[in-house]
Design a protein around this motif. Structure first.
Motif, PDB file in Angstrom:
ATOM      1  N   ASP A  29       0.812  -1.220   0.000  1.00 49.05           N
ATOM      2  CA  ASP A  29       0.000   0.000   0.000  1.00 49.05           C
ATOM      3  C   ASP A  29       0.846   1.271   0.000  1.00 49.05           C
ATOM      4  OD1 ASP A  29      -2.558   1.428   0.299  1.00 49.05           O
ATOM      5  OD2 ASP A  29      -1.881   1.862   2.333  1.00 49.05           O
ATOM      6  N   VAL A  30       2.133   1.165   0.307  1.00 46.97           N
ATOM      7  CA  VAL A  30       2.993   2.353   0.341  1.00 46.97           C
ATOM      8  C   VAL A  30       3.165   2.886  -1.079  1.00 46.97           C
ATOM      9  CG1 VAL A  30       5.248   3.277   0.967  1.00 46.97           C
ATOM     10  CG2 VAL A  30       4.209   1.476   2.349  1.00 46.97           C
ATOM     11  N   THR A  31       2.988   4.197  -1.238  1.00 43.77           N
ATOM     12  CA  THR A  31       3.048   4.821  -2.554  1.00 43.77           C
ATOM     13  C   THR A  31       4.241   5.774  -2.657  1.00 43.77           C
ATOM     14  OG1 THR A  31       1.718   6.734  -1.891  1.00 43.77           O
ATOM     15  CG2 THR A  31       0.523   4.770  -2.668  1.00 43.77           C
ATOM     16  N   LEU A  34       7.533  10.658  -0.955  1.00 41.80           N
ATOM     17  CA  LEU A  34       7.909  12.039  -1.236  1.00 41.80           C
ATOM     18  C   LEU A  34       7.378  12.993  -0.163  1.00 41.80           C
ATOM     19  CD1 LEU A  34       7.447  12.173  -5.120  1.00 41.80           C
ATOM     20  CD2 LEU A  34       9.547  11.816  -3.800  1.00 41.80           C
ATOM     21  N   THR A  35       6.170  12.719   0.324  1.00 44.85           N
ATOM     22  CA  THR A  35       5.602  13.542   1.398  1.00 44.85           C
ATOM     23  C   THR A  35       6.438  13.430   2.667  1.00 44.85           C
ATOM     24  OG1 THR A  35       3.367  13.287   0.494  1.00 44.85           O
ATOM     25  CG2 THR A  35       3.546  13.953   2.801  1.00 44.85           C
ATOM     26  N   ALA A  36       6.835  12.192   3.008  1.00 48.28           N
ATOM     27  CA  ALA A  36       7.648  11.979   4.210  1.00 48.28           C
ATOM     28  C   ALA A  36       9.020  12.622   4.067  1.00 48.28           C
ATOM     29  CB  ALA A  36       7.783  10.479   4.480  1.00 48.28           C
ATOM     30  N   ARG A  37       9.587  12.540   2.884  1.00 47.91           N
ATOM     31  CA  ARG A  37      10.912  13.148   2.661  1.00 47.91           C
ATOM     32  C   ARG A  37      10.847  14.679   2.768  1.00 47.91           C
ATOM     33  NH1 ARG A  37      15.279  10.438   1.818  1.00 47.91           N
ATOM     34  NH2 ARG A  37      15.421   8.464   0.690  1.00 47.91           N
ATOM     35  N   ARG A  38       9.776  15.271   2.238  1.00 51.81           N
ATOM     36  CA  ARG A  38       9.628  16.728   2.360  1.00 51.81           C
ATOM     37  C   ARG A  38       9.496  17.148   3.826  1.00 51.81           C
ATOM     38  NH1 ARG A  38       6.520  16.256  -2.487  1.00 51.81           N
ATOM     39  NH2 ARG A  38       4.603  16.028  -1.243  1.00 51.81           N
ATOM     40  N   ILE A  79      13.066   7.690   8.557  1.00 51.78           N
ATOM     41  CA  ILE A  79      11.699   7.403   8.108  1.00 51.78           C
ATOM     42  C   ILE A  79      11.591   5.890   7.995  1.00 51.78           C
ATOM     43  CG2 ILE A  79       9.995   7.694   6.276  1.00 51.78           C
ATOM     44  CD1 ILE A  79      11.581  10.280   5.504  1.00 51.78           C
ATOM     45  N   ILE A  80      10.624   5.311   8.676  1.00 54.42           N
ATOM     46  CA  ILE A  80      10.472   3.859   8.736  1.00 54.42           C
ATOM     47  C   ILE A  80       9.345   3.419   7.809  1.00 54.42           C
ATOM     48  CG2 ILE A  80      10.042   1.883  10.238  1.00 54.42           C
ATOM     49  CD1 ILE A  80      12.660   3.372  10.843  1.00 54.42           C
ATOM     50  N   ALA A  81       9.672   2.501   6.896  1.00 55.54           N
ATOM     51  CA  ALA A  81       8.675   1.965   5.965  1.00 55.54           C
ATOM     52  C   ALA A  81       8.500   0.474   6.202  1.00 55.54           C
ATOM     53  CB  ALA A  81       9.065   2.247   4.515  1.00 55.54           C
ATOM     54  N   THR A  82       7.977   0.172   7.363  1.00 54.52           N
ATOM     55  CA  THR A  82       7.498  -1.160   7.707  1.00 54.52           C
ATOM     56  C   THR A  82       6.524  -0.969   8.868  1.00 54.52           C
ATOM     57  OG1 THR A  82       8.129  -3.481   8.081  1.00 54.52           O
ATOM     58  CG2 THR A  82       9.320  -1.811   9.356  1.00 54.52           C
ATOM     59  N   GLU A  83       6.062  -2.042   9.477  1.00 57.84           N
ATOM     60  CA  GLU A  83       4.992  -1.971  10.471  1.00 57.84           C
ATOM     61  C   GLU A  83       5.308  -0.955  11.575  1.00 57.84           C
ATOM     62  OE1 GLU A  83       1.553  -3.355  12.842  1.00 57.84           O
ATOM     63  OE2 GLU A  83       3.552  -2.750  13.483  1.00 57.84           O
ATOM     64  N   GLN A  84       4.297  -0.224  11.994  1.00 55.89           N
ATOM     65  CA  GLN A  84       4.484   0.906  12.901  1.00 55.89           C
ATOM     66  C   GLN A  84       5.107   0.528  14.238  1.00 55.89           C
ATOM     67  OE1 GLN A  84       0.462   2.430  13.361  1.00 55.89           O
ATOM     68  NE2 GLN A  84       0.158   1.251  15.225  1.00 55.89           N
ATOM     69  N   LYS A 125      17.219   9.666  19.139  1.00 53.64           N
ATOM     70  CA  LYS A 125      17.014   9.767  17.698  1.00 53.64           C
ATOM     71  C   LYS A 125      15.534  10.002  17.392  1.00 53.64           C
ATOM     72  CE  LYS A 125      20.975   6.859  16.501  1.00 53.64           C
ATOM     73  NZ  LYS A 125      21.480   5.737  15.675  1.00 53.64           N
ATOM     74  N   GLU A 126      15.268  10.419  16.150  1.00 52.27           N
ATOM     75  CA  GLU A 126      13.890  10.663  15.712  1.00 52.27           C
ATOM     76  C   GLU A 126      13.472   9.580  14.728  1.00 52.27           C
ATOM     77  OE1 GLU A 126      13.630  14.493  13.972  1.00 52.27           O
ATOM     78  OE2 GLU A 126      13.983  15.582  15.852  1.00 52.27           O
ATOM     79  N   PHE A 127      12.243   9.073  14.923  1.00 53.08           N
ATOM     80  CA  PHE A 127      11.711   8.041  14.032  1.00 53.08           C
ATOM     81  C   PHE A 127      10.325   8.470  13.552  1.00 53.08           C
ATOM     82  CE2 PHE A 127      14.694   6.012  16.916  1.00 53.08           C
ATOM     83  CZ  PHE A 127      15.542   5.393  16.008  1.00 53.08           C
ATOM     84  N   HIS A 128      10.145   8.472  12.242  1.00 52.60           N
ATOM     85  CA  HIS A 128       8.900   8.901  11.622  1.00 52.60           C
ATOM     86  C   HIS A 128       8.391   7.793  10.718  1.00 52.60           C
ATOM     87  CE1 HIS A 128      10.349  12.843  12.915  1.00 52.60           C
ATOM     88  NE2 HIS A 128      11.480  12.562  12.291  1.00 52.60           N
TER      89      HIS A 128
END
Length: 303
Positions: free
Chosen positions: A175-177, A182-186, A229-234, A247-250
């Motif tokens: 489901d990740v688009t 791009l939104t997370a990177r901005r 920025i983490i792209a796997t289960e929350q 550290k920061e995790f988004h």
């Protein structure tokens, strides 16, 4: 009155039980577990376990794998309805049809699959071992089931092989688009993007690091970077916030939740241990048929 945690600890000691929890389980489940693992480590620990009872806090294919690798143990799945949509996308007949169409190919089966599918495959893999497993096979043609995204990632890493992919996926990772990325990177331009290979290839192209759950955790903890920025289960991001508060995790989006992994509750573990409910039952024939592919996975894994 004792707390649920105290009750579970008492039952665990009384009944000689080992609790294995996946990283995607909620924090309270992880806290009561003896080991918190990815799929491969859970399988390895289940295979080596000396306890009489194995309590699997995860989903059904993980509990089946534990039973296959250590058939003399009682294996409990406290959340009996915790399944895996990816595993449900493929049946043994699908694998057999691919075998008939590609008779020279080896069949590599992602561990996120049923015991019946493992039984008609040559070797299993996890996301952390998939590249190594495929590279280690003598066959040039590889049928890879059921995750098309992990299979595509492996194909890019092992170009000397021809991978034939089954069109399955993890709906949550799929489901990740690109828009999400791009939104997370901005929003977090200094952050490193850590992605799981179950995401689609066009999305993985934006990753700084691609890796399994354990790889993502290790990278985040040991990298000099301060923001991710983490792209796997929350639950991975939530756990990392505890392990590395400096550290920061988004999250890459706000939809990254596996409903089946959230079904296990402390009350379920206590009830399962107390009443021995939701035991994984498999015949010796079913275990023997699926064992070889899992055993090959454990033997070929190199960290």
């Amino acid at each position: 009155m004792p707390s649920l945690e105290d009750k579970i600890r008492s039952l665990k000691k009384e009944k000689d039980a080992l609790i294995l929890a996946h990283y995607y389980q909620t924090a309270d489940i992880q806290a009561i577990a003896d080991h918190v693992c990815d799929s491969f480590e859970m399988a390895r620990r289940a295979a080596q376990a000396s306890a009489k009872i194995l309590v699997i806090c995860g989903v059904r294919f993980m509990a089946e794998s534990a039973k296959i690798l250590n058939p003399g143990k009682t294996v409990l799945l406290p959340a009996a309805d915790a399944g895996c949509p990816m595993a449900d996308m493929i049946q043994p007949k699908d694998v057999l049809a691919l075998r008939q169409k590609h008779p020279q190919a080896a069949v590599v089966c992602y561990i996120n699959s049923s015991a019946a599918v493992k039984a008609v495959s040559d070797v299993c893999c996890t996301s952390s071992s998939a590249v190594h497993v495929v590279r280690s096979l003598p066959q040039r043609q590889i049928v890879f089931v059921p995750d098309q995204n992990l299979g595509a990632y492996v194909a890019g890493q092992v170009p000397e092989k021809e991978l034939i992919l089954f069109p399955g996926c993890c709906p949550v990772h799929h489901d990740v688009t690109i828009h999400d990325v791009l939104t997370a990177r901005r929003a977090h331009p200094q952050a490193l993007l850590l992605m799981h290979p179950e995401c689609r290839p066009e999305v993985l192209a934006y990753a700084d690091t691609i890796g399994s759950t354990s790889d993502i955790i290790d990278t985040a903890l040991h990298s000099a970077a301060r923001s991710f920025i983490i792209a796997t289960e929350q639950e991975i991001a939530e756990g990392l916030k505890v392990l590395a508060p400096e550290k920061e995790f988004h999250m890459v989006n706000n939809r990254f939740l596996c409903p089946d992994m959230k079904k296990t509750r402390l009350a379920d573990i206590a009830e399962s241990l107390e009443t021995m409910r939701f035991e994984i039952k498999m015949t010796p024939g079913e275990i023997a048929a699926a064992a070889l592919s899992l055993e090959r996975m454990v033997e070929t894994k190199v960290r």
